[in-house]
Scaffold this active site. Structure first.
Site, mmCIF file in Angstrom:
data_model
loop_
_atom_site.group_PDB
_atom_site.id
_atom_site.type_symbol
_atom_site.label_atom_id
_atom_site.label_comp_id
_atom_site.label_asym_id
_atom_site.label_seq_id
_atom_site.Cartn_x
_atom_site.Cartn_y
_atom_site.Cartn_z
ATOM 1 N N HIS A 118 41.313 32.058 43.011
ATOM 2 C CA HIS A 118 42.543 32.005 42.935
ATOM 3 C C HIS A 118 42.976 32.955 41.627
ATOM 4 O O HIS A 118 42.386 32.762 40.534
ATOM 5 C CB HIS A 118 43.295 30.874 42.632
ATOM 6 C CG HIS A 118 43.164 29.743 43.524
ATOM 7 N ND1 HIS A 118 41.908 28.849 43.733
ATOM 8 C CD2 HIS A 118 44.069 29.583 44.630
ATOM 9 C CE1 HIS A 118 42.220 28.271 44.961
ATOM 10 N NE2 HIS A 118 43.640 28.649 45.397
ATOM 11 N N ASP A 126 25.246 46.947 27.488
ATOM 12 C CA ASP A 126 25.553 48.650 27.589
ATOM 13 C C ASP A 126 25.831 49.524 26.316
ATOM 14 O O ASP A 126 25.342 50.567 26.222
ATOM 15 C CB ASP A 126 26.784 48.586 28.536
ATOM 16 C CG ASP A 126 27.281 49.836 28.921
ATOM 17 O OD1 ASP A 126 26.286 50.653 29.505
ATOM 18 O OD2 ASP A 126 28.214 50.400 28.531
#
Length: 166
Positions: free
Chosen positions: A87, A136
């Protein structure tokens, strides 16, 4: 799974009686303040951890932890775009904290909303994406890093509460 392999469809909240995916109907649930906390870990190598001691490591892409915090916040806000049948929620708080514990970056998240469904997935997504961002940002130095575990540590405000035991 092919539909023939599913025995009792009533056990699955995101599958209707025909076996098709569906978004859970939360319209009958009470509106309450919902809180979820999650954590993730990134095991760094000793050289990177040493450079992070006492300050945030600055790499070509920017400051490692500060960038990961922003990534985690953005991820929580985008959770319904990333996870099918999740949702979309108006989030009232997203907090991401990162502490260096030895050679491990410990990421903690907290997400709040006032609504009819919980924010566990948002807290977990924030922790996961923050951990991926640390990886990263540091991968130019080494790929010898490990992410995990990522887990829910708390949820409250819905039908059932949860607190992870230490």
């Amino acid at each position: 799974f092919p539909r023939t392999h599913l025995q009792d469809m009533s056990e699955f909240t995101h599958i209707n009686s025909k076996g098709d995916p569906t978004m859970v109907d939360v319209s009958q649930k009470n509106i309450t303040t919902r809180v979820a906390r999650a954590e993730s870990f990134v095991e760094l190598n000793p050289e990177i951890a040493a450079q992070l001691q006492g300050t945030d490591l600055m790499v070509k892409k920017g400051p490692v932890f500060q960038t990961a915090i922003i990534a985690g916040i953005q991820a929580a806000k985008q959770c319904s775009q990333l996870i099918p049948l999740c949702h979309p929620l108006p989030l009232s708080k997203v907090a991401v904290h990162i502490d260096l514990e030895g050679i491990t970056a410990h990421i903690r998240t907290e997400v709040k909303t006032t609504g009819q469904t919980g924010v566990e997935m948002e807290a977990l997504t924030a922790a996961s994406v923050a951990a991926l961002t640390v990886y990263d940002m540091c991968k130019a130095f080494t790929h010898e890093m490990t992410i995990g575990p990522t887990r829910l540590t708390h949820k409250s405000g819905g039908k059932s509460d949860y607190e992870r035991k230490a």
